[in-house]
Design a protein around this motif. Structure first.
Motif, PDB file in Angstrom:
ATOM      1  N   ASP A   1       6.105   5.462   0.470  1.00  0.00           N
ATOM      2  CA  ASP A   1       4.963   4.540  -0.247  1.00  0.00           C
ATOM      3  C   ASP A   1       4.444   5.557  -1.570  1.00  0.00           C
ATOM      4  N   VAL A   2       5.448   5.663  -2.468  1.00  0.00           N
ATOM      5  CA  VAL A   2       5.066   6.611  -3.525  1.00  0.00           C
ATOM      6  C   VAL A   2       4.725   5.688  -4.744  1.00  0.00           C
ATOM      7  N   PRO A   3       3.835   6.227  -5.886  1.00  0.00           N
ATOM      8  CA  PRO A   3       3.809   5.439  -6.825  1.00  0.00           C
ATOM      9  C   PRO A   3       5.031   5.514  -7.650  1.00  0.00           C
TER      10      PRO A   3
ATOM     11  N   MET B   1       7.619  16.358   3.696  1.00  0.00           N
ATOM     12  CA  MET B   1       6.701  15.920   3.020  1.00  0.00           C
ATOM     13  C   MET B   1       5.201  16.219   3.536  1.00  0.00           C
TER      14      MET B   1
ATOM     15  N   VAL C   1       2.296  10.404   7.886  1.00  0.00           N
ATOM     16  CA  VAL C   1       2.542  11.323   6.729  1.00  0.00           C
ATOM     17  C   VAL C   1       1.338  11.074   5.513  1.00  0.00           C
ATOM     18  N   ALA C   2       1.103   9.967   5.601  1.00  0.00           N
ATOM     19  CA  ALA C   2      -0.140   9.392   4.446  1.00  0.00           C
ATOM     20  C   ALA C   2      -1.006  10.429   4.136  1.00  0.00           C
ATOM     21  N   THR C   3      -0.931  10.840   2.719  1.00  0.00           N
ATOM     22  CA  THR C   3      -1.857  12.022   2.145  1.00  0.00           C
ATOM     23  C   THR C   3      -2.190  11.341   0.867  1.00  0.00           C
ATOM     24  N   SER C   4      -3.885  11.666   1.131  1.00  0.00           N
ATOM     25  CA  SER C   4      -4.503  11.138  -0.024  1.00  0.00           C
ATOM     26  C   SER C   4      -4.328  11.863  -1.486  1.00  0.00           C
ATOM     27  N   TRP C   5      -4.567  11.218  -2.444  1.00  0.00           N
ATOM     28  CA  TRP C   5      -4.549  12.079  -3.665  1.00  0.00           C
ATOM     29  C   TRP C   5      -5.597  11.486  -4.685  1.00  0.00           C
ATOM     30  N   ARG C   6      -5.859  12.236  -5.702  1.00  0.00           N
ATOM     31  CA  ARG C   6      -6.863  11.831  -6.698  1.00  0.00           C
ATOM     32  C   ARG C   6      -6.044  12.636  -7.995  1.00  0.00           C
TER      33      ARG C   6
ATOM     34  N   GLY D   1      -5.360   7.433  -4.559  1.00  0.00           N
ATOM     35  CA  GLY D   1      -4.744   6.432  -3.579  1.00  0.00           C
ATOM     36  C   GLY D   1      -3.892   7.451  -2.598  1.00  0.00           C
ATOM     37  N   SER D   2      -3.097   7.144  -2.384  1.00  0.00           N
ATOM     38  CA  SER D   2      -2.430   7.623  -0.950  1.00  0.00           C
ATOM     39  C   SER D   2      -0.868   7.658  -1.104  1.00  0.00           C
ATOM     40  N   TYR D   3      -0.065   8.535  -0.755  1.00  0.00           N
ATOM     41  CA  TYR D   3       1.413   8.400  -0.428  1.00  0.00           C
ATOM     42  C   TYR D   3       1.972   8.652   0.694  1.00  0.00           C
TER      43      TYR D   3
ATOM     44  N   THR E   1      -4.106   2.174  -0.272  1.00  0.00           N
ATOM     45  CA  THR E   1      -3.110   2.922  -0.290  1.00  0.00           C
ATOM     46  C   THR E   1      -2.385   2.153  -1.505  1.00  0.00           C
TER      47      THR E   1
END
Lengths: 488, 530
Positions: free
Chosen positions: A118-120, A296, A320-325, B18-20, B82
């Motif tokens: 689940d990556v952009p 990961m 594994v879900a990791t939040s990002w900004r 978001g999140s990955y 997400t």
């Protein structure tokens, strides 16, 4: 890779259903009954019919047994037959007795999707990257269905080049050159990513934790203090294959099964050539899905190491879900902040073999140095180099006509390009590469400081460019997924 | 989350959020396959190659695809956050490009180019991040930042080295003694559980360490005797015949070492050796424990003339006995009496985690006594090492120069190194200044050759900061393959840092780490700073 020595997930040893079992195959033959149930029912009915045929009455002492068997056979509990439940129960008992489990890395699941990334994607959308099991002993690869690319990810260690003789360093550089040259025969290998990672991790505590003498107390104090964390240096090697570029026409339109086979072939053939480049042959592991998830997870969270088993696998029930900004020039990822710098200038003067050790060997700075390499064919390289050479010559001619002194940098570039043209003809192509350094720190102040230290320590060798508004893309490239260079 | 939120905490603008993640998807297995995976207990890829029939497989794939879609929908419903990044896709292109800061737009990163030979210089495989050994913690690598663990038997177990012996060399105050103390004490912890023997402790610094970990300190003098000829009780596991042979050899060697300490320049002649061997055999025949005092009494009696020794007659035996009387008499009636001439009054516990042979009573100026104590203590170390009781022992010669100055002890050390596999002993020697070897083992001498053998055959070499002369001795004679980088590392070595060379491949620069409490016990530099 091998599933030998599987260790139960910590904390779940006493739970009978602790493993991440697969959903069972729910294919029914007649109504709600499976094939085996129907088979058993037919056998019981035949048995009964045989009795009738031999002259026994409709009700004999055996009849209740037959009825009981039939009832048990047709019983459905949780969409499973009694026989399935018994088999499952038996399997679990044996598993508990042997301590072995490996459903998600079994070759039985080859070609199956065992994970979703689940990556952009490049355009900001969620790209449907899938993790698919290969035929290589449960190892997995990342499948980009949109581009038709499969990437195998391997975790490798290097043999130290830090105190070895110049001869050995030169030999390894030649080995690396030969390995890259070997890509010439494999046009379907679109790129190779090598990530040199220097990450912090907690050390494994000593077993003698209860001792009261000086030595035990000394060790406990060190493990809680000065030596609580250690720098871990490893390499994630990503080999990306696009069968559409294969020189073999039969391989250009392949299914997932065949793509996996091509990837296995490429990985096993090509990685062997890296042994001469300083790769430690005793520590070369093609990651499976669980190990990939573990890598990961632990990239930004040192505490996650406690969740990994001895083989570095993360249990399926740990997210594994990791939040990002994303900010202008850095990322906030989980508990860390990160900034990726692009190497915009590589050494212009001669450097010794193994000079990249100055970048890789970080003692206290968390860094992922991503090097993307791809082979460029002779004709393509020739065209590009000649164009560059023409531009340089044009500038030189202008300078001459305008009566200016010749520009030394332009002269040097011409000389360099001429040399590359010659080498291109000799070697049948050249290598294109990109370098990115991703610095990971606990907060923005440390990040700024760490970036300054990195630039200072490599000044004169490398020049870094801060990548504005591109941090998310670069961070995804820094993940151990071999995705950097995908926008080529 | 909308594009370009303001992050109050950082005071900066958030471009996107978001999140990955990576979610596992369970593979589809039948009960039969599941039972196989779980139950067979063998490598999956060796025995589980059975494939599903094509029809069932196609159906399973269809089901899997359906499940996958359902899972994706469920995920989207459950965690809409997400997919914030995905939202950007449906934004109008104008907003995406002309909106704040060209968010989401990233130009292609240009590629650099290199010819094939040039590209070899891009080889990034330069740092070994894998700790080469397991073992107790020693310190931190100054090359990689990783922790350095070491157990004396690990290099052999990992196939890196062929011997388990080592040496430590460095200038005074460089930290080598601190490292050895940390190494030795930590080797006594579980699960390593090694036994440590300190062969000579002239300053009494190891005695403190032994007391701190429940070890034993062996001190002689003032009524405490340690008989170098006492073999101790025969271990239950040893055959009587073998044990007798070992004991005779040990006693002969002990007497030779002591003799060489008392008479440094002159080795004992064959007649003296024959008389000594006969005397030891005489004790064995009478089943008594020999002592040096008892030996002198025997030599002074009529025994030398009466005993039959092949190769020498009675008068020659008498002459050899008289020379031996002159040699060993100072131990019984001279200035060196009171330590080794009578039966032991000190019991040595072979199970103790650390046994220190403390020679702290020896004054620095009395060279003869220092040599004598070293020789006599070594005999007891030999006896401990020959126990063959299943315990692994590490012998540390704190004063390596004292040991190497005695050719008999050099021979014994060399023998013990060669027997380390059989005895379960790892031998470590500590040297201050390698250039000093010239004083007692000049170049070309037999002792020098043997010392070179000891140093080059020791597969673990720990090198602290060296003097220019010491580095010159190291380079070439004792370490033939020192590289330029290693030389530079030695020259620029920081305090408490050392170059570790293990076997032919493992090289690292390690700084020892010690807790405050342990440092107070290990440190011998309190008064060095003035």
């Amino acid at each position: 890779m091998s599933i030998l020595g599987v260790i139960p997930v910590a904390g779940h040893e006493n739970e009978p259903y602790s493993s991440s079992f697969a959903p069972l195959l729910r294919q029914k033959t007649a109504l709600m009954w499976s094939t085996h149930q129907v088979a058993v029912a037919i056998m019981v009915i035949l048995w009964y019919a045989l009795g009738l045929a031999l002259g026994s009455g409709p009700f004999t002492p055996v009849t209740p047994v037959q009825l009981g068997m039939l009832a048990a056979d047709l019983l459905i509990v949780r969409r499973m037959s009694v026989w399935q439940l018994l088999g499952l129960r038996l399997g679990l008992l044996v598993r508990r007795a042997s301590g072995r489990s490996g459903s998600t890395v079994s070759p039985l699941t080859a070609d199956s999707t065992v994970g979703l990334l689940d990556v952009p994607g490049l355009d900001g959308s969620i790209t449907p990257y899938r993790i698919v099991n290969s035929h290589f002993a449960g190892a997995a690869f990342v499948w980009d269905a949109r581009r038709g690319e499969a990437t195998a990810l391997l975790r490798v260690s290097a043999l130290s080049a830090q105190l070895v003789s110049s001869d050995v360093k030169t030999m390894r550089a030649q080995g690396f050159s030969a390995a890259l040259h070997a890509l010439d025969d494999r046009p379907d290998v679109t790129r190779v990513t090598i990530q040199a990672r220097s990450l912090r991790r907690p050390i494994d505590p000593s077993q003698d934790g209860a001792g009261q003498d000086l030595a035990s107390r000394d060790l406990i104090a060190l493990e809680a203090g000065e030596l609580r964390e250690s720098m871990r240096h490893d390499y994630i090697l990503g080999v990306t294959v696009d069968p559409g570029r294969s020189s073999d026409e039969r391989r250009r339109s392949l299914g997932l099964h065949e793509v996996g086979n091509v990837l296995c072939e490429r990985v096993t053939q090509w990685c062997g050539t890296l042994l001469a480049a300083g790769v430690d042959g005793g520590d070369l592991l093609w990651l499976n899905a669980q190990q990939l998830r573990g890598e990961m997870k632990s990239m930004t969270d040192p505490d996650a190491y406690a969740l990994l088993d001895a083989q570095g696998r993360l249990a399926d029930d740990v997210p594994v879900a990791t939040s990002w900004r994303e900010y202008d020039d850095h990322m906030s990822v989980g508990p860390c902040v990160a900034r990726t710098l692009w190497v915009d200038r590589w050494p212009e003067r001669d450097v010794p073999a193994a000079w990249l050790g100055a970048l890789d060997a970080r003692l206290d700075l968390q860094l992922v140095f991503t090097l993307v390499l791809r082979m460029r064919g002779e004709r393509e390289a020739k065209r590009a180099l000649e164009r560059q050479l023409n531009e340089a010559d044009t500038i030189a001619r202008f300078n001459t006509r305008l009566g200016r002194q010749s520009d030394r940098r332009n002269t040097n570039e011409s000389w360099l390009l001429a040399g590359q043209l010659h080498e291109n003809a000799v070697n049948g192509g050249d290598i294109q590469f990109q370098g990115f350094a991703t610095v990971i720190s606990p907060d923005i102040e440390h990040l700024d400081n760490d970036c300054r230290r990195l630039m200072a320590s490599t000044a004169g060798l490398l020049h870094f460019d801060r990548m504005r508004d591109q941090q998310l893309r670069r961070w995804i490239g820094a993940l151990p997924l071999g995705l950097e260079g995908r926008d080529a | 989350m909308s594009i370009r939120d303001h992050d109050a905490a950082h005071g900066e603008t958030v471009l996107r959020a978001g999140s990955y993640g990576c979610a596992p998807v369970m593979p589809l297995l039948s009960v039969r396959e599941l039972a196989r995976v779980d139950a067979d207990g063998i490598l999956a890829h060796e025995g589980l190659a059975a494939r599903l029939p094509a029809r069932r497989r196609r159906r399973a794939e269809r089901l899997a695809a359906r499940d996958l879609k359902a899972w994706e929908h469920a995920q989207q419903r459950a965690e809409p956050d997400t997919h914030v990044a995905a939202d950007t896709l449906i934004l109008p292109i104008r907003r995406r490009i002309l909106g704040p800061g060209l968010t989401g737009y990233a130009p292609k990163v240009p590629w650099h180019g290199a010819s094939m030979p040039q590209a070899g210089l891009l080889d990034p495989f330069t740092v070994s991040g894998r700790p080469p050994f397991d073992g107790p913690l020693i310190g931190r690598s100054l090359l990689t930042g990783g922790v350095w663990r070491y157990d004396a038997w690990q290099p052999y177990q990992r196939g890196v080295a062929t011997s388990v012996n080592g040496w430590v060399s460095g200038l005074m105050g460089s930290g080598k003694s601190l490292m050895l103390k940390a190494f030795a004490t930590r080797e006594t912890t579980m699960p390593w559980n090694r036994r440590i023997i300190i062969e000579g402790d002239p300053k009494g610094e190891w005695a403190r360490v032994a007391n701190a970990i429940g070890g034993q300190v062996v001190r002689v003098g003032r009524g405490a005797y340690l008989n170098p000829l006492d073999p101790g009780p025969r271990p239950a596991t040893r055959d009587a015949r073998d044990w007798r042979g070992d004991v005779l050899a040990m006693q002969r060697d002990a007497l030779s070492s002591i003799g060489r300490a008392l008479r440094p320049g002159t080795p004992s002649d064959p007649r003296e050796q024959a008389v000594l061997s006969a005397a030891m055999l005489d004790h064995h025949s009478r089943d008594t424990t020999p002592t040096i005092a008892g030996l002198l009494d025997l030599l002074q009696s009529q025994w030398p003339e009466q005993v039959t020794i092949r190769g020498i007659d009675a008068s020659q035996a008498r002459g050899a006995a008289n020379r031996l009387l002159l040699l060993y008499d100072p131990l019984v009636h001279g200035a060196e009496a009171g330590a080794f001439e009578h039966e032991s009054t000190i019991g040595i516990d072979p199970t103790s985690p650390m046994i220190v042979f403390d020679t702290g009573s020896v004054t620095e100026s009395n060279e003869l006594r220092k040599r004598l104590y070293m020789a006599a203590m070594s005999a007891n170390v030999e006896r401990l090492c020959a126990q063959r009781d299943g315990r692994y022992r590490i012998v540390i010669a704190e004063e390596g120069h004292q040991l190497l100055a005695n050719p008999e002890l050099v021979k014994r050390w060399d023998w013990r190194m060669r027997m380390s596999g059989e005895l379960g002993v790892s031998n470590w020697i500590l040297l201050h200044e390698l250039a000093d070897l010239d004083k007692f083992a000049p170049l070309g001498s037999q002792t020098r050759t043997m010392i070179r053998g000891i140093l080059t055959l020791s597969d673990t070499q720990v090198i602290y900061r060296q003097s220019a002369a010491g580095l010159k001795s190291l380079d070439g004679e004792f370490i033939p393959d020192l590289t330029d980088d290693e030389r530079t590392a030695i020259r620029t070595m920081p305090a408490y840092g050392a170059l570790w060379r293990v076997g032919g491949t493992i090289r690292d620069v390690v700084r020892v780490a010690v807790s405050r409490q342990a440092y107070e016990t290990f440190n011998t530099d309190e008064h060095r700073g003035g």
